[in-house]
Design a protein around this motif. Structure first.
Motif, PDB file in Angstrom:
ATOM      1  N   ARG A 157       0.808  -1.217   0.000  1.00 40.25           N
ATOM      2  CA  ARG A 157       0.000   0.000   0.000  1.00 40.25           C
ATOM      3  C   ARG A 157       0.841   1.268   0.000  1.00 40.25           C
ATOM      4  O   ARG A 157       0.329   2.373   0.159  1.00 40.25           O
ATOM      5  N   PHE A 158       2.135   1.110  -0.141  1.00 35.35           N
ATOM      6  CA  PHE A 158       3.007   2.285  -0.163  1.00 35.35           C
ATOM      7  C   PHE A 158       4.180   1.986  -1.077  1.00 35.35           C
ATOM      8  O   PHE A 158       4.844   0.971  -0.932  1.00 35.35           O
ATOM      9  N   GLU A 178      -4.044   3.725  -8.727  1.00 38.69           N
ATOM     10  CA  GLU A 178      -3.847   3.859  -7.282  1.00 38.69           C
ATOM     11  C   GLU A 178      -5.092   3.524  -6.462  1.00 38.69           C
ATOM     12  O   GLU A 178      -4.982   3.179  -5.302  1.00 38.69           O
ATOM     13  N   THR A 179      -6.272   3.627  -7.063  1.00 39.90           N
ATOM     14  CA  THR A 179      -7.450   3.165  -6.312  1.00 39.90           C
ATOM     15  C   THR A 179      -7.973   1.893  -6.936  1.00 39.90           C
ATOM     16  O   THR A 179      -7.881   1.693  -8.143  1.00 39.90           O
ATOM     17  N   GLY A 188      -9.723   0.734  -1.860  1.00 38.40           N
ATOM     18  CA  GLY A 188      -8.377   0.615  -1.314  1.00 38.40           C
ATOM     19  C   GLY A 188      -7.478   1.497  -2.145  1.00 38.40           C
ATOM     20  O   GLY A 188      -7.864   1.904  -3.243  1.00 38.40           O
ATOM     21  N   SER A 189      -6.301   1.826  -1.664  1.00 34.31           N
ATOM     22  CA  SER A 189      -5.427   2.648  -2.487  1.00 34.31           C
ATOM     23  C   SER A 189      -3.965   2.451  -2.124  1.00 34.31           C
ATOM     24  O   SER A 189      -3.634   2.146  -0.988  1.00 34.31           O
ATOM     25  N   THR A 190      -3.137   2.618  -3.121  1.00 36.20           N
ATOM     26  CA  THR A 190      -1.695   2.581  -2.909  1.00 36.20           C
ATOM     27  C   THR A 190      -1.197   4.014  -2.872  1.00 36.20           C
ATOM     28  O   THR A 190      -1.538   4.800  -3.748  1.00 36.20           O
ATOM     29  N   MET A 191      -0.418   4.332  -1.878  1.00 32.00           N
ATOM     30  CA  MET A 191       0.205   5.656  -1.872  1.00 32.00           C
ATOM     31  C   MET A 191       1.526   5.551  -2.632  1.00 32.00           C
ATOM     32  O   MET A 191       2.380   4.756  -2.282  1.00 32.00           O
ATOM     33  N   VAL A 192       1.634   6.334  -3.698  1.00 30.78           N
ATOM     34  CA  VAL A 192       2.870   6.317  -4.492  1.00 30.78           C
ATOM     35  C   VAL A 192       3.545   7.676  -4.334  1.00 30.78           C
ATOM     36  O   VAL A 192       2.931   8.705  -4.610  1.00 30.78           O
ATOM     37  N   VAL A 193       4.762   7.688  -3.850  1.00 35.81           N
ATOM     38  CA  VAL A 193       5.456   8.950  -3.601  1.00 35.81           C
ATOM     39  C   VAL A 193       6.706   9.034  -4.468  1.00 35.81           C
ATOM     40  O   VAL A 193       7.576   8.163  -4.401  1.00 35.81           O
TER      41      VAL A 193
END
Lengths: 534, 296
Positions: A157-158, A178-179, A188-193
């Protein structure tokens, strides 16, 4: 030759030498003649004539000079030559010019014209690419999508990353998706930085993982070099991070957009000091999906960093494969705690299997300390010599546990063992299997073991697999034979032959076939360097 | 729940030199956490490498002692993944403005909701006193073979230029004000930067407590020292950035639900750390929509 669009000077030099040796003029016609002499069949098509015929037919004289349509014409003629239906081309023309219906119509007309021209003129062309019936549940993916999908499905998730070829395609894919849904139609979502550098990328992954989140980064050689220090921090603090390492050709910037497998030894040794890690390599796109899930399980089960080795060849290859089945993956979170009742939690408490129950940031009664220094059971700095031995051995013992508990088929894939046996890793899998099949048709048997677990090294399993083998042949895409060194380090039977390629281009089955055949005929040098494409 | 200051202290032996400014800063951090009554398991101190790096071991909350220069990266990752945590990053001036300067600027641009405290004493104490990025040009502290050849960076100016949304300076020997500044920094929604001036009693023999107090600069009239340090609030300085309020007269306001979209990632309500990912060892993520889009 000077009019030929930008060609590498060295390539031009070689071409001039070749054409001169063949007594050909230094022109495109000269190149074509030389090709013809080598057995290449030429089918000259005058696009100028096609355009001019088109102009006459449609009474649109402008078409005569429409050289911009050459792409469409060339693709269409090729389709006609190969016997493939033009539907897909027509559809893409419609898509590309969807806002300019007139131009779309003109291009489609031209495409049809060129197609009919080719099918009529080359009806007897002997190489036909026939459509095969579609198999159900087939997807078309690239390697970076397979690991991306693997990450989403296995609950990563990250993800943090710094742009680099070819790895960042995966991160961009994650951000584009991402969602998503989780069970019961919940979001749900992935945080992409996107970070300022790879040091920050791995630092953030560690920080996120400390909160109990499954987190990963994806990078290539130069970025991974920057991550080495933090990798050791994750090792000493037993933080289960996953680094997806999409290799390209090094050293330094090397051949930045090309293929290579020259980071194996670096992945095994990156970072100062002794600390345990798992290095795991996938051999193709499908493995990329399922192995990603395994890598997270290894990380959490054994509380250590996992480096998942992929490469440029897999990253950018487009393949149709069986639709990935998320039901086949398991999610094993190891000793991650949901709840802590004791008032005296110790993050690095000793235990028979070397694994301590793992708290996470935000868990009541779960406070712990981490430090890059050697530490005591709470995670506070300790330079006590006895504690040092205890902690170093505790961490190291996790590798024995990994070897003991990991199913054999996950350690290495056995495609049949015989007197002559190829040992390899990563994306050489495909061309090796094809080459072995070619040899089999001639009644020649060659075995193949694809090693997936590279650290800790599955010495016992390989010894048992290779005990009947008389000749070990190492095949890999690097200059020094990095897997070969590992085999020589761990096995009593040293590598007999090396087949290596380091031009930045992927291996072909025919060059592997040729090299293997030389070995079988006892005519091979100990080390064969593949040059196809030079 | 009443919080005692002692709850926020660990029993770890402290080996900072006597007189070090770090003591005042760690005290102020503990006092601030206690006064805000932040549950211990909801707070995390991240620290870099250097004398100040040990700060995380002295506070009885999650303590993550990271790598030299990288404290902000670890801290941001944790805060982004679990926004419920109160995250305080701490490090030295060499750690944050030398080896970690790139992260300092990038973190300012990112403006993640946490607090960053720099322990600023002008020297690399742990490695025996080399010049740090905040030591003034031409100064020769006692470990330097030659006077410092580099200009000093101004941490406040750099923070403002980088986009930090809260910028403050404290003094390690004014613990009460420092505690208040830390509370304000933690409460600030966004990235707060706190530059804390201090002496290094062992290696910086120029910028000492006496130097800050102006003991070398006595007013001839009053016979009192002229301190180099003063409180900005005493000058009626207003630090708040005011944005002109929009002209409401010309605005037509719609009174209705205009749009509702729960499929937009909301990292505060649905942060990575609290998302359920599995049930009985099986993935509960549905990737079928993505797979459908790849179907041939």
């Amino acid at each position: 030759m000077d009019e030929v669009p930008p060609l590498d000077d060295l390539f031009k030099e070689r071409l001039v030498k070749y054409l001169t040796s063949k007594n050909k003029p230094l022109t495109i016609q000269g190149m074509l003649d030389a090709a013809k002499e080598r057995g290449v069949q030429l089918y000259p098509v005058s696009f100028k004539t096609i355009l001019s015929n088109l102009a006459d037919e449609t009474q649109n004289p402008k078409l005569r000079g429409m050289f911009r349509m050459l792409n469409v014409l060339a693709v269409s003629v090729s389709l006609g030559l190969l016997g493939l239906p033009p539907d897909t081309l027509l559809k893409s023309v419609e898509n590309i010019f969807s806002r300019k219906p007139q131009i779309a119509e003109m291009n489609k007309h031209a495409a049809n014209y060129a197609y009919n021209f080719a099918t009529a003129k080359y009806a007897k062309y002997k190489y036909q690419l026939l459509l095969t019936p579609k198999e159900p549940d087939t997807i078309m993916v690239q390697g970076f999508q397979s690991t991306g999908l693997g990450k989403i499905a296995s609950g990563c998730r990250f993800q943090s990353y710094y742009p680099i070829t070819p790895a960042s395609d995966e991160s961009v894919f994650l951000e584009s998706n991402e969602t998503f849904e989780v069970e019961n139609n919940r979001p749900g979502s992935t945080m992409v930085v996107q970070t300022e550098d790879e040091i920050s990328a791995i630092g953030m992954v560690i920080g996120a993982t400390l909160t109990g989140t499954r987190a990963a980064t994806s990078t290539s050689g130069p970025g991974f070099s920057l991550m080495a220090e933090a990798l050791g921090w994750a090792g000493i603090n037993e933080v289960p991070i996953v680094v997806t390492l999409y290799q390209r050709s090094g050293p330094s910037t090397g051949l930045p957009t090309r293929h290579g497998q020259d980071d194996l030894q670096f992945a095994i040794h990156a970072g100062h000091g002794d600390f345990p890690r798992i290095v795991y390599a996938s051999g193709d796109i499908e493995e990329g999906f399922y192995d990603t899930a395994k890598c997270f399980n290894y990380a959490e089960n054994f509380q250590l960093p996992v480096i998942h080795m992929m490469d440029k060849f897999i990253a950018s290859t487009v393949a149709t494969v069986k639709r990935f089945d998320p039901k086949k993956i398991t999610i094993e979170r190891g000793k991650l705690l949901e709840k802590i009742d004791t008032q005296d939690y110790k993050r690095f408490a000793p235990s028979p299997d070397g694994l301590s129950p793992r708290s996470r940031l935000g868990l009541e009664n779960g406070i712990f300390w981490n430090t890059g220094d050697e530490s005591d059971e709470y995670g506070h700095i300790s330079e006590d010599p006895g504690n040092r031995i205890t902690m170093m051995d505790k961490r190291a013992s996790k590798l024995d546990l990994a070897l003991k508990t990991m199913p054999k088929e996950d350690q290495a894939a056995n495609f049949g063992v015989s007197e002559f046996c190829v040992v390899s890793w990563g994306s050489t899998k495909g061309p090796i299997l094809d080459a072995i099949e070619m040899l089999k048709k001639e009644g020649l048997a060659v075995g193949f073991v694809q090693i997936k677990l590279l650290q800790p090294f599955p010495t016992d399993y390989l010894k048992s697999l290779l005990k009947g083998t008389k000749t070990i042949i190492d095949i890999e895409a690097n200059q020094s034979g990095q897997l070969g060194s590992l085999l020589n380090e761990h096995l009593d039977h040293k590598v007999d032959y090396y087949i290596l390629k380091y031009t930045g281009r992927s291996m072909t089955c025919t060059e592997i076939y040729d090299s293997l055949k030389k070995i079988l005929q006892n005519k091979a040098e100990k080390k064969q360097v593949l040059t196809y494409g030079v | 729940m009443e919080s005692n200051l002692s709850d926020y202290k660990t029993e770890v032996h402290n080996d900072w030199c006597p007189g070090c400014g770090d003591f005042g800063i760690v005290n102020a951090i503990q006092m601030a956490l206690a006064e805000m009554e932040i549950p211990r398991h909801k707070a995390a101190i991240f620290s870099g490498i250097g004398c100040s790096g040990k700060t995380s071991h002295f506070v009885n909350v999650y303590g993550i002692h990271t790598l030299h220069g990288r404290v902000l990266t670890f801290a941001q990752g944790a805060k982004l993944a679990n926004p419920e945590m109160t995250v305080v990053a701490a490090g030295g001036d060499g750690d944050g403005l030398g080896i970690g300067a790139g992260h300092f600027v990038a973190a300012g641009r990112r403006n993640v909701d946490m607090t960053y405290i720099i322990f600023n004493n002008g020297v690399y104490g742990l490695t025996k006193g080399q010049a740090s990025p905040t030591l003034k040009l031409g100064l020769q502290t006692k470990s330097l073979p030659e006077p410092n050849v580099n200009q000093a960076v101004n941490p406040i100016a750099l923070a403002v230029a980088s986009g930090f949304t809260f910028v403050a300076r404290g003094y390690a020997y004014d613990v009460r004000q420092l505690k208040d500044l830390i509370i304000a920094a933690v409460k600030h929604r966004g990235l707060a930067f706190l530059d804390v001036l201090q002496q290094c009693p062992t290696y910086n023999d120029i910028n000492t407590r006496d130097w800050f107090a102006g003991m070398d600069n006595i007013d001839e009239m009053t016979k009192k020292p002229r301190p180099r340090i003063y409180k900005l609030e005493d000058t009626h300085f207003d630090p708040v950035v005011h944005i002109d309020s929009p002209d409401e007269e010309n605005e037509k306001l719609t009174q209705a639900l205009i749009k509702s979209n729960e499929w937009v990632p909301n990292y505060l309500e649905n942060p990575p750390a609290t998302q359920q990912i599995s049930y009985k060892g099986k993935s509960i993520t549905d990737i079928s929509r993505i797979l459908d889009s790849l179907q041939v």
